[in-house]
Design an enzyme around this catalytic site. Structure first.
Site: not given
Ligand code: EPU
Length: 429
Positions: A22-23, A116, A121, A307, A399
């Site tokens: 999915k991701n 969230c 996030r 995850d 989801r």
């Molecule tokens: N963060 C920031 N600023 C940003 C973006 C992120 O401070 O602009 C922080 C976040 O709050 C968190 C950390 O950086 O503490 C990592 O977050 P990341 O940005 O890597 O998360 P994401 O890219 O929004 C993806 C996955 C998530 C998974 C995370 C971490 C997708 C669609 N989502 O989210 O998946 O938990 O990476 O590996 O790829 C799930 O599938 O259940 C899910 C939540």
């Protein structure tokens, strides 16, 4: 509203095939906005989040058509640049259309994702990265409005307080493919899904190197073309099935599980007394249910993934001894703890850690899923518990897991979905 009735089960036996990730699918579908040509993306899981991304692409003037496991994506002649709040609020990953829209059309208007359930996030890294590439950004009535006559390559440092960001890396990498000159992303996320996106972009004609390591180089090109690309298997689904087998006992071959994507998970399961073998094209998991407690800390790849934290915590709830589960990505991602405690788990929260004292057996109870991975954890807990567990809030499970009930049922687990409104029973498998 559907409810999942989960009965004590095990051992699990047989083979199971992992769906596409999915991701990886979500940003790769967004990447198709970077070209005028048709792309065919194979091995896309039919889950609600993927359907939401398809809806967003349609609103942006793109034709999206399912053919079995593959999705045909055809950008249209009347593109739009606005991703509305109604869709973005359903799924935070919608924000990854921002980079491609900006790079392709020089403008984008994307609703700001809101709060969230798994914690704060922010999207500051996405915005800083795109601004560094030359975008002018404003926040207007809840929307990110981005404009640029032309993006320009530069060096961008993408780490935040909790390390690298998966989707910020994806957003900036996609935007940089069509920028003038060279972009260097420092502290880039190394997750397999980022590597998959980079490989898809390369197949579309992008010039990217270093993906899979913290320093990614992208040399901008003038245009990208359509592609035919196959998504990697879902490592989180594979890990969930591995933990299910560990908890219920048995002997299961998980086809499509990629051991290199699951190193830290395999390490922790082995420490917990689970036998894991990498065979040709599959991972074999064997367990006699006599699990040992082990400590685990979630961190960016290649460390243990956030995850799988909830599922691993459910496993520690029925292991022998005491373990400390620490969350270093989303310190508040513990909504499954009160529900597991309702089932008799002995867990104490201390800040970003949960101290878990294993019990002999959990007891079935009505429980509520709060997010995708928490719902998977509650399914696994229910399968080891006495009597039956009624899991509510199945929209979270739907989801991101494709046919999880059917897959578990075929391996010997006992669970069935009830449509409470019509009292219709639909049995998994
Ligand atoms: N963060 C920031 N600023 C940003 C973006 C992120 O401070 O602009 C922080 C976040 O709050 C968190 C950390 O950086 O503490 C990592 O977050 P990341 O940005 O890597 O998360 P994401 O890219 O929004 C993806 C996955 C998530 C998974 C995370 C971490 C997708 C669609 N989502 O989210 O998946 O938990 O990476 O590996 O790829 C799930 O599938 O259940 C899910 C939540």
């Amino acid at each position: 509203m559907d409810t999942l009735i989960v009965e004590r089960s095990g051992p699990l036996r047989g083979t199971v095939e992992v769906s596409g990730a999915k991701n990886a699918s979500l940003p790769i579908m967004a990447a198709c906005l970077l070209t005028d040509e048709e792309s065919v993306i194979e091995h896309v899981p039919q889950v609600t989040d993927v359907n939401t991304m398809a809806e967003i692409l349609r609103v942006l003037g793109v034709e999206v058509e399912w053919q079995d496991e593959q999705v045909l994506i055809r950008p249209g002649h009347k593109p739009s640049w606005t991703a509305p709040y109604e869709l973005v609020s359903r799924m935070r990953a919608s924000v990854c259309v921002l980079g491609p829209l900006l790079a392709k059309h020089g403008r984008a208007k994307v609703a700001m994702p809101g709060g969230c359930v798994i914690g704060s996030r922010p999207i500051d890294l996405h915005l800083e990265g795109l601004e560094a590439l030359g975008a002018r950004l404003t926040i207007d009535h809840g929307y990110i409005v981005a404009e640029t006559p032309r993006l320009r390559g530069t060096t961008i440092h993408l780490a935040g307080a909790f390390g690298s960001s998966v989707l910020a890396t994806a957003n900036v990498m996609m935007a940089a493919t069509l920028a003038d000159g060279m972009t260097v992303i420092e502290q880039a996320a190394c997750e397999p899904e980022v590597v998959d996106l980079a490989n898809c972009l390369i197949a579309m004609g992008a010039k990217i190197s270093g993906h899979g390591a913290p320093l990614i180089r992208i040399e901008g090109v003038s245009r990208l073309h359509g592609t035919h690309y196959r998504i990697i298997p879902d490592r989180i689904e594979a890990g969930t099935l591995m933990i299910a087998t560990a908890m219920l006992g048995g002997d299961v071959r998980i086809h499509g599980a990629v051991p290199e994507h699951l190193g830290a998970v395999i390490g922790k399961l082995t420490e917990a007394n689970v036998s894991i073998e990498s065979l040709d094209g599959c991972v074999r998991v064997r367990s006699d249910r006599k699990l040992k407690s082990v400590d685990v800390t979630t961190l960016p790849f290649p460390s243990f993934p956030t995850d799988l934290q909830a599922q691993f915590l459910a496993m520690m709830s029925v292991s022998q001894g005491v373990s400390i589960v620490t969350e270093k990505i989303y310190p508040e991602r513990f909504m499954h703890v009160p529900e597991l405690k309702r089932m008799g788990a002995q867990i104490t929260r201390e800040g970003a850690s949960a101290i878990v004292k294993g019990v002999e057996r959990l007891s079935g109870a009505p429980v509520m899923a709060s997010d995708l991975r928490a719902s998977a954890a509650l399914v696994l807990a229910g399968l080891t518990a006495d009597n039956s567990t009624q899991l509510h809030g199945l929209e979270h499970l739907d989801r991101g897991y494709e046919h999880l009930e059917q897959k578990l049922t075929r391996l010997g687990a006992r669970l069935r979905r009830i449509n409470s409104a019509s009292q219709n029973l639909s049995v998994g498998g």
